[in-house]
Design an enzyme around this catalytic site. Structure first.
Site, PDB file in Angstrom:
ATOM      1  N   GLU A 143       0.846  -1.195   0.000  1.00  0.00           N
ATOM      2  CA  GLU A 143       0.000   0.000   0.000  1.00  0.00           C
ATOM      3  C   GLU A 143       0.880   1.244   0.000  1.00  0.00           C
ATOM      4  O   GLU A 143       1.775   1.376   0.852  1.00  0.00           O
ATOM      5  CB  GLU A 143      -0.889   0.043   1.240  1.00  0.00           C
ATOM      6  CG  GLU A 143      -1.986  -0.994   1.275  1.00  0.00           C
ATOM      7  CD  GLU A 143      -2.938  -0.760   2.456  1.00  0.00           C
ATOM      8  OE1 GLU A 143      -4.132  -1.093   2.319  1.00  0.00           O
ATOM      9  OE2 GLU A 143      -2.484  -0.274   3.511  1.00  0.00           O
ATOM     10  N   CYS A 144       0.641   2.159  -0.920  1.00  0.00           N
ATOM     11  CA  CYS A 144       1.302   3.451  -0.972  1.00  0.00           C
ATOM     12  C   CYS A 144       2.829   3.281  -0.908  1.00  0.00           C
ATOM     13  O   CYS A 144       3.449   2.844  -1.867  1.00  0.00           O
ATOM     14  CB  CYS A 144       0.768   4.366   0.120  1.00  0.00           C
ATOM     15  SG  CYS A 144       1.114   6.117  -0.174  1.00  0.00           S
ATOM     16  N   GLY A 145       3.468   3.598   0.219  1.00  0.00           N
ATOM     17  CA  GLY A 145       4.908   3.423   0.321  1.00  0.00           C
ATOM     18  C   GLY A 145       5.335   1.992   0.077  1.00  0.00           C
ATOM     19  O   GLY A 145       6.376   1.733  -0.540  1.00  0.00           O
ATOM     20  N   MET A 177       5.401   1.459  -3.577  1.00  0.00           N
ATOM     21  CA  MET A 177       6.598   2.038  -4.178  1.00  0.00           C
ATOM     22  C   MET A 177       7.802   1.119  -4.017  1.00  0.00           C
ATOM     23  O   MET A 177       8.633   0.981  -4.923  1.00  0.00           O
ATOM     24  CB  MET A 177       6.887   3.399  -3.540  1.00  0.00           C
ATOM     25  CG  MET A 177       5.808   4.436  -3.763  1.00  0.00           C
ATOM     26  SD  MET A 177       6.180   5.981  -2.883  1.00  0.00           S
ATOM     27  CE  MET A 177       4.534   6.701  -2.771  1.00  0.00           C
ATOM     28  N   THR A 196      -1.338  -0.880  -4.395  1.00  0.00           N
ATOM     29  CA  THR A 196      -2.254   0.248  -4.573  1.00  0.00           C
ATOM     30  C   THR A 196      -1.648   1.490  -3.926  1.00  0.00           C
ATOM     31  O   THR A 196      -0.862   1.388  -2.981  1.00  0.00           O
ATOM     32  CB  THR A 196      -3.615  -0.007  -3.904  1.00  0.00           C
ATOM     33  OG1 THR A 196      -3.435  -0.104  -2.480  1.00  0.00           O
ATOM     34  CG2 THR A 196      -4.264  -1.275  -4.429  1.00  0.00           C
TER      35      THR A 196
END
Length: 436
Positions: A327-329, A332, A427
């Site tokens: 999720e998010c970080g 990445m 995501t």
């Protein structure tokens, strides 16, 4: 029975968090059991609440959660003496379109629970106008009850007297006034407050805030203004599906943004959570069924993450046989590369092709409703997931198959679709709830 109170303000940055923590600690120090909640999608404040009270705090969110879920989460306060629900942004601020049980505003929670609102008002550069603002908030929405106000950043005794007189004229109680020159504040970062676990002195900071507020605020009057409230039995209102039976969860300073109710829901459903630290070069436990990388601040630790070969190799090996989600970080870090604020590119784990950059900052903020085009851990294709996105990274490349069709709260389709490749999914939004 517990006494319930919502702490809100006309806007962000007025002092809600500081007042919430100070009241919670001051009452805790008096021997009261204090339970805190956070209205809205905030990953950081609940950890500060827990530091102030010694009790876990959770988010309640009218856009993403139904009433049953919210009441289930609030029911943890059944043995508390007082419950403080800290708002987000201004009292009535939410999104334009209604979600599951409201538009995400703090006022939704106050009305749903029947709790009065304690307003934090900053009268800087004002006098009588502060009373007009408070009266407008009181009268804006039927069914909402205002307990009174605490003034913050008052310039002088004369300034305080002018504002108090104006508030008395419109029938609004003033519980206290905090002088501007002695303001207690907590450190900030681009996503909000620095995390509680990063503050070695957090206990002394909260104690000082409690002492300061106790000197200037009538704590007994505030407590009397709260609503006596009888929680409903907890039941099983979370309806959270764990992504696996044994979950390898990344958990350290780079991976710390996960909603507390999600972890609680996983455990309540019988899942076992096995934490590991990518920053300490640890790999996910090979006995786990799934690996979950939450958001956080990977950009602050990108060099270390890129250098940690045991973590990256272990994660790749895990993904060869079992699902991995970020999720998010975390998304990445599953990508090919992350460019930091100084323009240096760091190689990430490469399970997905995502390239992100903090050198080209762009804020992405808002609720998200995703319709899954393919399965992800814990959810089948076609599931509708509600979440929230907040980051400052720019997408340089997102080449993999989209995971979902993602809409913002107005229904507009957005480009942050998430990705899937093999057993890896990711995501940009943080999951809050699944539509039922």
């Amino acid at each position: 029975m517990p006494a319930g109170l919502v702490i809100s303000a006309p806007a962000s940055g007025v002092g809600k968090t500081t007042l919430t923590l100070a009241l919670a600690r001051a009452w805790h120090n008096r021997g009261l059991k204090v339970q805190c909640l956070k209205s809205g999608p905030d990953y950081i404040d609940p950890a500060f609440h827990a530091a102030a009270t010694g009790r876990a705090s959770v988010n309640v969110d009218s856009w993403a959660m139904d009433r049953v879920t919210i009441e289930h989460l609030v029911s943890r306060a059944v043995d508390a003496d007082v419950v403080l629900a800290e708002g987000s942004m201004g009292l009535f601020d939410g999104v334009a379109a209604r979600g599951v049980s409201g538009n995400g505003a703090t006022a939704d929670i106050a009305e749903m629970l029947g709790w009065p609102v304690l307003l934090v008002i900053d009268p800087s550069g004002q006098a009588q106008t502060a009373a007009a603002i408070a009266a407008g908030l009181r009268d804006y929405r039927a069914g909402l009850r205002l307990a009174g106000v605490v003034l913050n950043r008052v310039a002088s005794p004369r300034h305080e007297d002018l504002v108090r007189r104006a508030l008395a004229d419109v029938g609004i109680a003033v519980f206290g006034a905090l002088p501007r020159h002695a303001e207690i504040s907590l450190p900030k970062r681009h996503l909000g407050l620095v995390q509680a676990e990063e503050q070695a002195e957090i206990g002394s900071l909260i104690d000082e805030a409690a002492r300061f507020v106790a000197e200037h605020v009538d704590l007994d009057a505030v407590l009397r203004s709260a609503a006596t409230w009888s929680p409903r039995p907890a039941g099983n209102g979370l309806h959270v599906t764990p992504p696996g039976q044994r979950i390898a969860l990344a958990r350290d300073a780079a991976f710390s943004f996960v909603y507390p109710h999600m972890l609680e829901g996983w455990r309540a459903a019988g899942a076992e959570i096995l934490t590991f630290s990518p920053l300490a070069d640890e790999a996910p436990d090979t006995s786990a069924d799934v690996c979950w990388l939450p958001g956080g601040y990977p950009e602050l630790h990108a060099g270390q993450l890129a250098a940690n070969a045991r973590f990256a190799g272990g994660l790749r090996a895990f993904a060869a046989t079992s699902p991995v989600h970020g999720e998010c970080g975390g998304y990445m870090v599953l990508g090919a590369g992350l460019t930091d604020a100084d323009g240096a590119r760091h190689e990430m784990t490469g399970l997905l092709g995502l390239e992100t950059s903090f050198a080209k900052r762009r804020m992405h903020l808002g609720y998200r409703l995703a319709a899954l085009a393919a399965p992800m851990p814990g959810h089948q294709a076609g599931a509708r997931l509600r979440g929230h996105e907040f980051h400052y990274s720019t997408i340089l490349a997102q080449p993999d198959t989209p995971l979902a069709v993602v809409h913002d709260a107005t229904g507009a389709v957005i480009a942050e679709t998430g990705s899937r490749r093999g057993r890896a999914t990711g995501t940009f939004f943080h999951l809050i709830a699944e539509d039922r």
